[in-house]
Design a protein around this motif. Structure first.
Motif, PDB file in Angstrom:
ATOM      1  N   ASP A  13       0.829  -1.205   0.000  1.00 50.07           N
ATOM      2  CA  ASP A  13       0.000   0.000   0.000  1.00 50.07           C
ATOM      3  C   ASP A  13       0.864   1.256   0.000  1.00 50.07           C
ATOM      4  O   ASP A  13       0.571   2.231  -0.714  1.00 50.07           O
ATOM      5  N   LEU A  16       2.436   1.737  -3.442  1.00 49.12           N
ATOM      6  CA  LEU A  16       1.459   2.236  -4.412  1.00 49.12           C
ATOM      7  C   LEU A  16       1.060   3.668  -4.111  1.00 49.12           C
ATOM      8  O   LEU A  16       0.798   4.459  -5.026  1.00 49.12           O
ATOM      9  N   GLU A  20       1.315   6.752  -6.614  1.00 53.28           N
ATOM     10  CA  GLU A  20       0.168   7.617  -6.876  1.00 53.28           C
ATOM     11  C   GLU A  20       0.521   9.078  -6.650  1.00 53.28           C
ATOM     12  O   GLU A  20       0.142   9.952  -7.435  1.00 53.28           O
ATOM     13  N   ALA A 165     -13.001  -1.711  -7.879  1.00 53.22           N
ATOM     14  CA  ALA A 165     -12.222  -2.923  -8.146  1.00 53.22           C
ATOM     15  C   ALA A 165     -12.654  -3.529  -9.480  1.00 53.22           C
ATOM     16  O   ALA A 165     -11.829  -4.064 -10.228  1.00 53.22           O
ATOM     17  N   ILE A 168     -11.138  -1.082 -12.243  1.00 56.63           N
ATOM     18  CA  ILE A 168      -9.697  -1.254 -12.396  1.00 56.63           C
ATOM     19  C   ILE A 168      -9.379  -2.645 -12.953  1.00 56.63           C
ATOM     20  O   ILE A 168      -8.588  -2.796 -13.888  1.00 56.63           O
ATOM     21  N   VAL A 237      -6.122  -5.718  -5.323  1.00 57.07           N
ATOM     22  CA  VAL A 237      -6.764  -4.456  -5.681  1.00 57.07           C
ATOM     23  C   VAL A 237      -7.909  -4.108  -4.736  1.00 57.07           C
ATOM     24  O   VAL A 237      -7.934  -3.015  -4.148  1.00 57.07           O
ATOM     25  N   LEU A 241      -8.189  -1.024  -1.964  1.00 55.11           N
ATOM     26  CA  LEU A 241      -9.196   0.036  -2.034  1.00 55.11           C
ATOM     27  C   LEU A 241      -9.926   0.182  -0.711  1.00 55.11           C
ATOM     28  O   LEU A 241     -10.199   1.297  -0.249  1.00 55.11           O
ATOM     29  N   THR A 491      -3.329   8.056  -9.957  1.00 61.15           N
ATOM     30  CA  THR A 491      -4.227   7.133  -9.260  1.00 61.15           C
ATOM     31  C   THR A 491      -4.432   5.863 -10.070  1.00 61.15           C
ATOM     32  O   THR A 491      -4.277   4.748  -9.560  1.00 61.15           O
ATOM     33  N   LYS A 495      -2.900   1.911  -9.615  1.00 58.82           N
ATOM     34  CA  LYS A 495      -3.779   0.750  -9.489  1.00 58.82           C
ATOM     35  C   LYS A 495      -3.485  -0.301 -10.557  1.00 58.82           C
ATOM     36  O   LYS A 495      -3.859  -1.465 -10.407  1.00 58.82           O
TER      37      LYS A 495
END
Length: 531
Positions: A13, A16, A20, A165, A168, A237, A241, A491, A495
């Motif tokens: 996390d 990522l 982002e 989800a 993506i 994913v 989220l 973003t 993802k």
């Protein structure tokens, strides 16, 4: 006192989140492509001033890099501004299909259909079903990028899962697995034609490549990538989220109150119910009958001996009007059932409601239409200057100069294709350039052209879901912003990252298995010539 080490999900996390944050520091998409267009213009002018050329195998004379800030470049810009915009391929596809999909959504058909079809489906199965549909979605060509993700969001929402989800995961499965499918697609025919045209320039051309020359490889790849996509959606994913608190409800659009006031029957004006009403069931039955009649009519037209959808030889491959009609067929498949659904369900009461609902769908695409203007200019300039050709050929020559042989050369070829795919997202354009160098090269090393084509498929797909040069990334961003208006390109790129490396590695392993065990990639097409 012992400090617990960070968990793997926590580290992922944070990684990522950093991606982002960096990605969101990029300018807004419109300004980003304005800057990229200027970079291409300046770079091409400098290269043209120094007389840089590229020699594409099969052409007698070298091709010069053309400068944007030259007389010819200015003429190209002034005379082609409107055509570059209106002729931008994704614009035609997106707007045409979204007119029909928007009608199907606004009249309530999609919501009712999803609730009816998936109300009893197990939640755990949805990510894997989405992976399979997405990976096989290239049968719809580029239409899959704008059809599958939003429908997946509806399915996930109806099943109580995070809709983003679905967005993506649907986009990633379509894009990262675009070159493969369980079905034979127009892409198979297109690649085969390019491969044969290049291979024919050498005395030993190997086995003739057909649209089914990679079929066995495609089937194996589709199954592996479908399962992998489901795992990533389900285990990476969606939990990410949820942990980050990413909104799972669409932000209310500015015109929501107006829609409710002007059309109380508009299904988007109120939260969608979990039950299917009698009126909706009546509408779905009418839509089903209409779709069946449409399918029979199209099938009769396609199979007619003198069908206008056949090619000059009376067939459909490698090219025919039928293969060029995907957008039209998809449009009709949504528009006709939606029209009958709305009439019988009562959400379309008069003829004027149809253009009204379709117009609201276009209103949602207004941001993309503005972006398409600068995207069209950038892509047209990139192609006109021949910088794309120079990048592909120079990279290929570098790999050839290194002297890689055997399977490492195949891996190097895949890596090069993956890197070039960040800049040239059109598979047909990239394969045209790379095939002209690598098909003859690998033929001399004893590899079948069909095997080289299969290797290209691996490199051609995975990385295109993480490059802002993919115009459909902007479409995805438009959908994501329905849930998180502050979302940026960073973003969606962040993802996508969890899909890219696993897809690339898994696909390479599938190809490696075919290579190691000398498994035919398709009927009559092995790895090496004469085996």
């Amino acid at each position: 006192m012992t400090t617990a080490s960070p968990s793997a999900p926590g580290r992922l996390d944070r990684a990522l989140d950093r991606i982002e944050r960096v990605g969101n520091r990029l300018p807004e998409p419109f300004m980003l492509f304005v800057l990229l267009t200027l970079v291409v213009a300046v770079l091409s002018s400098l290269m043209a001033a120094f007389g840089v050329t590229v020699t594409i195998p099969g052409q007698d004379a070298p091709t010069p890099v053309r400068g944007a800030f030259t007389g010819a470049g200015l003429e190209f810009f002034f005379t082609g501004l409107a055509e570059n915009f209106i002729g931008f391929p994704p614009l035609r596809t997106v707007v045409t299909i979204m007119l029909a999909v928007g009608l199907a959504e606004r009249c309530g058909m999609l919501a009712a259909l999803i609730r009816l079809a998936f109300s009893r489906a197990p939640r755990w199965l949805l990510p894997y079903a989405l992976g399979f549909i997405g990976v096989s979605g290239s049968v719809m060509a580029d239409s899959a990028f704008i059809i599958i993700p939003p429908l997946a969001a509806i399915v996930f929402k109806a099943a109580g899962r995070h809709p983003v989800a679905g967005l993506i995961g649907g986009f990633a499965a379509v894009g990262a697995g675009y070159s493969t499918s369980l079905l034979i697609t127009s892409l198979d025919a297109l690649f085969a034609g390019i491969t044969n045209g290049v291979a024919a320039t050498l005395p030993s051309a190997g086995t003739t490549v057909t649209p089914v020359s990679n079929y066995f490889f495609n089937v194996a790849s589709s199954i592996v990538l479908s399962v992998l996509a489901g795992l990533i959606i389900d285990r990476v994913v969606e939990p990410g989220l949820v942990r980050s608190g990413f909104p799972d409800t669409e932000a209310e659009p500015d015109d929501a109150a107006d829609r409710k006031a002007t059309n109380p029957e508009d299904p988007t004006a109120e939260p969608v119910s979990a039950t299917v009403t009698d009126a909706e069931r009546r509408g779905l039955r009418a839509a089903g009958i209409a779709l069946l009649v449409l399918a029979v009519a199209v099938l009769a037209l396609v199979l007619a001996p003198n069908s206008p959808l056949r090619n000059d030889t009376g067939g459909y491959l490698p090219k025919s009007p039928l293969l060029d009609s995907v957008v039209t067929l998809v449009f009709l498949a949504f528009f006709v059932p939606a029209l009958f659904y709305g009439i019988f369900a009562g959400t379309i009461r008069r003829g004027a409601d149809v253009p009204l609902l379709m117009g609201r769908a276009l209103k949602d695409l207004s941001g993309f239409i503005v972006l398409a203007f600068i995207l069209g200019q950038f892509i047209a300039l990139f192609a006109w200057t021949n910088i794309g050709a120079w990048l592909a050929v120079s990279g290929a020559q570098l790999l050839e100069a290194i002297g890689l042989t055997g399977y490492p050369a195949i891996l190097g070829f895949i890596v090069l294709a993956s890197l070039l795919n960040l800049f040239i997202v059109s598979g047909s354009s990239l394969w045209t350039l790379m095939a002209s160098v690598f098909v003859p090269l690998f033929l001399l090393l004893g590899y079948e052209p069909g095997f080289v084509q299969g290797a290209f498929r691996v490199g051609d797909a995975a990385t295109q879901v993480m490059t802002p040069l993919n115009p459909y990334m902007i479409v995805l961003l438009t959908f994501v912003r329905r849930y998180q208006p502050a979302a940026g390109l960073g973003t969606v790129i962040a993802k996508m990252v969890p899909f890219v490396v696993p897809f690339w590695v898994a696909w390479v392993l599938v190809l490696t298995a075919f290579y190691a065990f000398d498994i035919p990639l398709g009927p009559g097409v092995g790895v090496r010539i004469g085996e």
